[in-house]
Design an enzyme around this catalytic site. Structure first.
Site, short mmCIF file in Angstrom:
data_model
loop_
_atom_site.label_atom_id
_atom_site.label_comp_id
_atom_site.label_asym_id
_atom_site.label_seq_id
_atom_site.Cartn_x
_atom_site.Cartn_y
_atom_site.Cartn_z
N CYS A 67 34.66 6.05 3.88
CA CYS A 67 34.10 4.95 3.58
C CYS A 67 34.09 4.42 2.22
CB CYS A 67 32.48 5.38 3.94
SG CYS A 67 31.38 3.86 3.49
N CYS A 80 30.96 3.42 0.75
CA CYS A 80 30.23 4.53 -0.01
C CYS A 80 30.57 5.08 -1.44
CB CYS A 80 30.45 5.74 1.14
SG CYS A 80 29.72 5.40 2.76
#
Length: 303
Positions: free
Chosen positions: A49, A52
């Site tokens: 991600c 993230c």
């Protein structure tokens, strides 16, 4: 006697107590139980991600800055899918705040640092830090041209502190940006008399007056055509400066007004110099065009 320096091991231990990775097995201890002492932020993430990877360092920095008032626990959803599944996490990054053993707030997506700081400040009840973070977010949004977000944040700051002159000035500038000069004036009227001469309010009032003048200045292209035909038409040059400022062309505005001063300082009762001083108020003392403009104006006046 020398002040003892915190050892690297001690610093690492302190950091590990604030920020840690958890698992399904340890979630109860690291999050539920720990949140009965201080609020705990749970960062649901995964290695693949991208957002993230942007969010986690910001979260870690903000948690360290809170100095123990909040903790951060990170859970890799690929390795431990059970808890995010139970909590209905459908996209990441997702952050949940736990307090007294239960989730109380949260957000999704990679928020900027100022919004993370505001989120933590609200969670721990730090009203001063909350307002400061909200103002930082508002001003960042305004500078980026996101007037809608800026207006919402300035209004939120005013709700928390009705005498926040900086927030009132910021909100007024948002109204000026969208052409609602009446509401800008109404907002500035809310500023307490004791704060009426503060720098943000002076800047907003100058911006409001400039917006009113710009409405009567005329079209940039039409004014340029007039100057091409008659370069000595100082009134059209003055109007062009105001029209350029309304477009956001500060350098162009500065150049036109300095040209008037070079050609005829006494034009219209020293109007160009006076207009520059009002512009400097509106732009702010730290604006690069204000700084260079003051230097160039001084050079002209005292040459």
């Amino acid at each position: 006697m020398d002040t003892p320096i915190l050892s690297q091991g001690a610093a690492g231990a302190a950091d590990a107590d604030l920020i840690k990775n958890t698992s399904t097995k340890d979630f109860m201890r690291d999050v539920i139980d720990a949140s009965r002492e201080v609020p705990v932020l749970v960062d649901f993430w995964a290695p693949w991600c991208g957002p993230c990877r942007q969010l986690t360092p910001i979260m870690e920095k903000a948690v360290r800055a809170a100095k123990g008032a909040v903790k951060l626990v990170k859970l890799n959803i690929d390795e431990h899918p059970q808890i995010p599944g139970q909590m209905g996490v459908q996209s990441i990054p997702a952050v949940f705040a736990f307090q007294d053993g239960r989730p109380v707030d949260g957000f999704m997506g990679a928020l900027p640092e100022a919004r993370i700081k505001a989120f933590i400040a609200r969670l721990i009840g730090d009203e001063t830090a909350d307002t400061a973070a909200t103002m930082e977010t508002a001003e960042t949004a305004f500078d980026a041209g996101d007037v809608n977000t800026a207006a919402q944040d300035f209004a939120e700051a005013l709700q928390k502190d009705a005498e926040n002159a900086r927030a009132a000035a910021g909100l007024a500038k948002c109204y000026i940006k969208i052409g609602d000069l009446a509401r800008a004036e109404q907002t500035l009227a809310l500023v307490p008399p004791a704060k009426a001469d503060s720098a943000p309010v002076v800047s907003a009032r100058a911006s409001l007056e400039l917006a009113r003048k710009a409405a009567n200045a005329g079209d940039v292209e039409t004014l340029r055509a007039k100057l091409t035909a008659t370069p000595t038409d100082l009134q059209s040059r003055f109007d062009l400066a105001l029209a350029l400022n309304a477009r956001g062309d500060r350098q162009g505005t500065l150049d036109e007004l300095l040209t008037i001063i070079r050609k005829d300082r006494a034009f219209n009762d020293d109007a160009a110099r006076k207009q520059l001083l009002q512009l400097f108020d509106a732009w702010g003392v730290n604006d690069p065009t204000t700084i260079s403009g003051r230097q160039k104006l001084s050079s002209l006046l005292f040459a």
